[in-house]
Design a protein around this motif. Structure first.
Motif, PDB file in Angstrom:
ATOM      1  N   HIS A 298      -3.799  32.983  81.841  1.00 21.07           N
ATOM      2  CA  HIS A 298      -3.957  33.623  83.296  1.00 21.07           C
ATOM      3  C   HIS A 298      -4.565  35.217  83.267  1.00 21.07           C
ATOM      4  O   HIS A 298      -4.476  35.692  81.984  1.00 21.07           O
ATOM      5  CB  HIS A 298      -2.152  33.743  83.003  1.00 21.07           C
ATOM      6  CG  HIS A 298      -1.164  33.710  84.488  1.00 21.07           C
ATOM      7  ND1 HIS A 298      -1.249  35.132  84.752  1.00 21.07           N
ATOM      8  CD2 HIS A 298      -1.487  33.297  85.257  1.00 21.07           C
ATOM      9  CE1 HIS A 298      -1.196  35.214  85.653  1.00 21.07           C
ATOM     10  NE2 HIS A 298      -0.586  34.441  85.867  1.00 21.07           N
ATOM     11  N   TRP A 299      -4.457  35.448  84.142  1.00 27.04           N
ATOM     12  CA  TRP A 299      -4.993  37.112  84.391  1.00 27.04           C
ATOM     13  C   TRP A 299      -4.673  37.918  84.041  1.00 27.04           C
ATOM     14  O   TRP A 299      -4.920  39.227  83.204  1.00 27.04           O
ATOM     15  CB  TRP A 299      -5.744  37.144  85.820  1.00 27.04           C
ATOM     16  CG  TRP A 299      -4.421  37.174  86.863  1.00 27.04           C
ATOM     17  CD1 TRP A 299      -3.919  36.826  86.986  1.00 27.04           C
ATOM     18  CD2 TRP A 299      -3.906  38.592  86.828  1.00 27.04           C
ATOM     19  NE1 TRP A 299      -3.125  36.572  88.000  1.00 27.04           N
ATOM     20  CE2 TRP A 299      -3.395  38.208  87.738  1.00 27.04           C
ATOM     21  CE3 TRP A 299      -4.248  40.110  86.419  1.00 27.04           C
ATOM     22  CZ2 TRP A 299      -1.989  39.281  88.745  1.00 27.04           C
ATOM     23  CZ3 TRP A 299      -3.116  40.971  86.911  1.00 27.04           C
ATOM     24  CH2 TRP A 299      -3.026  40.936  88.270  1.00 27.04           C
ATOM     25  N   LYS A 300      -3.069  37.238  83.700  1.00 20.78           N
ATOM     26  CA  LYS A 300      -2.648  38.593  83.484  1.00 20.78           C
ATOM     27  C   LYS A 300      -2.203  39.306  81.924  1.00 20.78           C
ATOM     28  O   LYS A 300      -2.068  40.052  81.624  1.00 20.78           O
ATOM     29  CB  LYS A 300      -1.448  38.065  83.854  1.00 20.78           C
ATOM     30  CG  LYS A 300      -0.572  39.286  85.527  1.00 20.78           C
ATOM     31  CD  LYS A 300       0.973  38.729  85.484  1.00 20.78           C
ATOM     32  CE  LYS A 300       0.850  38.700  86.884  1.00 20.78           C
ATOM     33  NZ  LYS A 300       3.032  39.037  87.696  1.00 20.78           N
ATOM     34  N   ILE A 301      -2.233  38.259  80.728  1.00 22.43           N
ATOM     35  CA  ILE A 301      -2.444  37.147  79.775  1.00 22.43           C
ATOM     36  C   ILE A 301      -3.669  38.143  78.808  1.00 22.43           C
ATOM     37  O   ILE A 301      -4.080  38.405  77.930  1.00 22.43           O
ATOM     38  CB  ILE A 301      -2.362  35.771  79.486  1.00 22.43           C
ATOM     39  CG1 ILE A 301      -0.870  36.096  79.792  1.00 22.43           C
ATOM     40  CG2 ILE A 301      -1.955  35.247  77.891  1.00 22.43           C
ATOM     41  CD1 ILE A 301       0.479  36.575  78.744  1.00 22.43           C
ATOM     42  N   ARG A 302      -4.851  37.355  79.820  1.00 22.57           N
ATOM     43  CA  ARG A 302      -6.039  38.103  79.320  1.00 22.57           C
ATOM     44  C   ARG A 302      -6.417  39.690  79.865  1.00 22.57           C
ATOM     45  O   ARG A 302      -7.125  40.116  78.673  1.00 22.57           O
ATOM     46  CB  ARG A 302      -7.079  37.564  80.572  1.00 22.57           C
ATOM     47  CG  ARG A 302      -8.798  37.668  80.338  1.00 22.57           C
ATOM     48  CD  ARG A 302      -9.695  37.673  81.266  1.00 22.57           C
ATOM     49  NE  ARG A 302      -9.040  35.742  81.647  1.00 22.57           N
ATOM     50  CZ  ARG A 302      -9.338  35.174  82.447  1.00 22.57           C
ATOM     51  NH1 ARG A 302      -8.185  36.141  83.987  1.00 22.57           N
ATOM     52  NH2 ARG A 302      -8.850  33.667  81.890  1.00 22.57           N
ATOM     53  N   HIS A 303      -5.645  40.099  80.699  1.00 22.67           N
ATOM     54  CA  HIS A 303      -5.706  41.547  80.189  1.00 22.67           C
ATOM     55  C   HIS A 303      -5.154  42.028  79.095  1.00 22.67           C
ATOM     56  O   HIS A 303      -5.382  43.064  78.420  1.00 22.67           O
ATOM     57  CB  HIS A 303      -5.004  42.016  81.691  1.00 22.67           C
ATOM     58  CG  HIS A 303      -4.650  43.851  82.131  1.00 22.67           C
ATOM     59  ND1 HIS A 303      -5.602  44.317  82.537  1.00 22.67           N
ATOM     60  CD2 HIS A 303      -3.658  44.374  82.474  1.00 22.67           C
ATOM     61  CE1 HIS A 303      -5.476  45.427  82.281  1.00 22.67           C
ATOM     62  NE2 HIS A 303      -3.936  45.833  82.199  1.00 22.67           N
ATOM     63  N   GLN A 304      -3.645  41.903  79.202  1.00 22.19           N
ATOM     64  CA  GLN A 304      -2.964  42.338  77.964  1.00 22.19           C
ATOM     65  C   GLN A 304      -3.528  41.973  76.685  1.00 22.19           C
ATOM     66  O   GLN A 304      -3.951  42.815  75.653  1.00 22.19           O
ATOM     67  CB  GLN A 304      -1.668  41.441  77.463  1.00 22.19           C
ATOM     68  CG  GLN A 304      -0.083  41.833  79.112  1.00 22.19           C
ATOM     69  CD  GLN A 304      -0.063  43.089  78.743  1.00 22.19           C
ATOM     70  OE1 GLN A 304      -0.319  44.014  78.139  1.00 22.19           O
ATOM     71  NE2 GLN A 304       0.810  43.421  80.081  1.00 22.19           N
ATOM     72  N   LYS A 305      -4.124  40.910  76.000  1.00 17.17           N
ATOM     73  CA  LYS A 305      -5.450  40.622  75.519  1.00 17.17           C
ATOM     74  C   LYS A 305      -5.971  41.755  75.039  1.00 17.17           C
ATOM     75  O   LYS A 305      -6.139  42.372  73.526  1.00 17.17           O
ATOM     76  CB  LYS A 305      -5.518  38.934  75.508  1.00 17.17           C
ATOM     77  CG  LYS A 305      -7.188  38.936  74.263  1.00 17.17           C
ATOM     78  CD  LYS A 305      -7.431  37.579  74.438  1.00 17.17           C
ATOM     79  CE  LYS A 305      -8.160  37.093  73.354  1.00 17.17           C
ATOM     80  NZ  LYS A 305      -8.697  36.384  73.506  1.00 17.17           N
ATOM     81  N   LYS A 306      -6.832  41.958  76.381  1.00 15.00           N
ATOM     82  CA  LYS A 306      -8.411  42.756  76.395  1.00 15.00           C
ATOM     83  C   LYS A 306      -7.599  44.031  75.742  1.00 15.00           C
ATOM     84  O   LYS A 306      -7.657  45.060  74.645  1.00 15.00           O
ATOM     85  CB  LYS A 306      -8.759  43.166  77.438  1.00 15.00           C
ATOM     86  CG  LYS A 306      -9.809  42.053  77.985  1.00 15.00           C
ATOM     87  CD  LYS A 306      -9.938  42.708  78.899  1.00 15.00           C
ATOM     88  CE  LYS A 306     -11.069  41.314  79.202  1.00 15.00           C
ATOM     89  NZ  LYS A 306     -12.157  41.218  80.858  1.00 15.00           N
ATOM     90  N   GLU A 307      -6.062  44.712  76.629  1.00 16.73           N
ATOM     91  CA  GLU A 307      -5.554  46.095  75.811  1.00 16.73           C
ATOM     92  C   GLU A 307      -5.387  46.190  74.323  1.00 16.73           C
ATOM     93  O   GLU A 307      -5.057  47.090  73.449  1.00 16.73           O
ATOM     94  CB  GLU A 307      -4.183  46.588  77.049  1.00 16.73           C
ATOM     95  CG  GLU A 307      -4.500  46.660  78.692  1.00 16.73           C
ATOM     96  CD  GLU A 307      -3.525  47.380  78.839  1.00 16.73           C
ATOM     97  OE1 GLU A 307      -2.182  47.092  79.243  1.00 16.73           O
ATOM     98  OE2 GLU A 307      -3.815  48.365  79.702  1.00 16.73           O
ATOM     99  N   LEU A 308      -4.375  45.133  73.571  1.00 12.31           N
ATOM    100  CA  LEU A 308      -4.397  45.183  72.670  1.00 12.31           C
ATOM    101  C   LEU A 308      -5.119  45.343  71.909  1.00 12.31           C
ATOM    102  O   LEU A 308      -5.557  46.016  70.958  1.00 12.31           O
ATOM    103  CB  LEU A 308      -3.371  43.715  71.981  1.00 12.31           C
ATOM    104  CG  LEU A 308      -2.170  44.098  73.192  1.00 12.31           C
ATOM    105  CD1 LEU A 308      -1.721  42.404  72.781  1.00 12.31           C
ATOM    106  CD2 LEU A 308      -1.198  44.449  72.178  1.00 12.31           C
ATOM    107  N   ALA A 309      -6.300  43.915  71.794  1.00  8.44           N
ATOM    108  CA  ALA A 309      -7.889  44.635  71.541  1.00  8.44           C
ATOM    109  C   ALA A 309      -8.265  45.824  71.037  1.00  8.44           C
ATOM    110  O   ALA A 309      -8.874  46.641  70.066  1.00  8.44           O
ATOM    111  CB  ALA A 309      -9.036  43.540  71.473  1.00  8.44           C
ATOM    112  N   ALA A 310      -8.645  45.968  72.434  1.00  8.84           N
ATOM    113  CA  ALA A 310      -8.500  47.728  72.090  1.00  8.84           C
ATOM    114  C   ALA A 310      -7.817  48.755  71.199  1.00  8.84           C
ATOM    115  O   ALA A 310      -7.944  49.767  71.493  1.00  8.84           O
ATOM    116  CB  ALA A 310      -8.858  48.849  73.539  1.00  8.84           C
TER     117      ALA A 310
END
Length: 316
Positions: A298-310
């Motif tokens: 899901h795009w929301k989870i993908r967005h959160q994943k990017k933020e967490l990785a950063a």
């Protein structure tokens, strides 16, 4: 839909009530007339009655966000309640005064004395936050009623609730000496009370402890915050839980089974990852985000994943 329960997600808990509008109740006034109900318009409140099938009356109390609605003020949960065939008595507010107003109290007690509530075989009180307080505090209007209150407050009186500091304007500028000002006293008149709250919210946890009674069933909703109805609505559980509470058939095993479904809800998953980010649990959050993406992208989870990785990379 969210408009059925007001935009509680955008609720501001304190401050000014916003600009006045010419007539936000025009459509609601016509609905009441068309159904053979009534609308009692007071200085600071509107009391609206919408008849249904005559089997259950649900008294629904506005939350704080309601005063921001400027075009068509409907009762909190109106569309859901009408779809269930319930008669509705809606306490709609023009200001965030926590129903501390002599006019509306006199109007409600006048209905009580006229036998309005006794005419129904079943009565339920319904509300969230400020509305949850109202649902509990005004339960004596209909002894034996059932109550569904989301994240309610016992009171804003400092001597009763010194732990409550979120609503400064209402604490200092409303009259808490008026009747129906203590939800802990009011709920004793109900036959069955359901109180949903997030035990990770310190103030809500303290209010729940102050509202404990033999007729109360607590519905803990951990890590879901103070504004529970929007989250439950997105999960498809708000109406099911509410109707079961009205009928006093909501039991903890069934509730726990329903709540387990929240882990399959994208809004709950995204909120959980946001909490991981806010609390610095980057590695844990990233691991969970990867599992969630593998399970159901899901795009929301993908967005959160990017933020967490950063965030994890920045902290390294």
């Amino acid at each position: 839909m969210l408009e059925d329960f007001g935009d509680e997600a955008a609720e501001t808990e304190d401050g000014a009530d916003g600009p006045a509008v010419s007539d936000a109740f025009a459509l609601q006034r016509q609905r009441a007339a068309d159904l053979g109900g009534f609308m009692l318009e007071l200085d600071n409140h509107v009391l609206t009655f919408l008849p249904g099938q005559g089997k259950r009356l649900v008294v629904s109390f506005d939350n704080l966000a309601a005063v921001r609605e400027t075009e068509d003020r409907i009762i909190w949960g109106q569309k859901f309640l009408q779809a269930q065939g319930h008669d509705i008595l809606g306490l709609q507010v023009k200001r965030r005064d926590w129903f501390r107003d002599r006019q509306i109290i006199d109007a409600l007690t006048g209905l009580r004395d006229a036998g309005f509530f006794r005419a129904y075989p079943a009565v339920s009180m319904f509300g969230s936050s400020m509305g949850g307080f109202g649902a509990l505090a005004f339960a004596p209007l209909a002894p034996g009623c059932t109550v569904m209150a989301f994240a309610p407050q016992r009171s804003l009186t400092a001597s009763l609730c010194p732990y409550e500091t979120r609503y400064r304007h209402a604490r200092l500028n409303t009259d808490w000496s008026l009747p129906y000002g203590d939800a802990a006293q009011g709920l004793c008149a109900a036959s069955r009370v359901y109180i949903a709250y997030d035990p990770t919210q310190p103030e809500d946890r303290a209010h729940a402890a102050a509202l404990e009674a033999p007729n109360v069933t607590f519905l803990p909703m951990r890590h879901m915050g103070h504004k529970l109805p929007p989250a439950l609505l997105k999960m498809g559980l708000l109406k099911t839980i509410s109707q079961a509470a009205f009928e006093a058939r909501l039991e903890l095993p069934d509730f726990a089974r329903m709540m387990r479904a929240r882990r399959e809800s994208t809004p709950w998953r995204a909120d959980f990852l946001a909490r991981c980010l806010a609390r610095g649990h980057y590695r844990l959050g990233l691991s969970l985000a990867e599992k969630m993406m593998a399970d159901r992208p899901h795009w929301k989870i993908r967005h959160q994943k990017k933020e967490l990785a950063a965030a994890l990379a920045a902290a390294a």
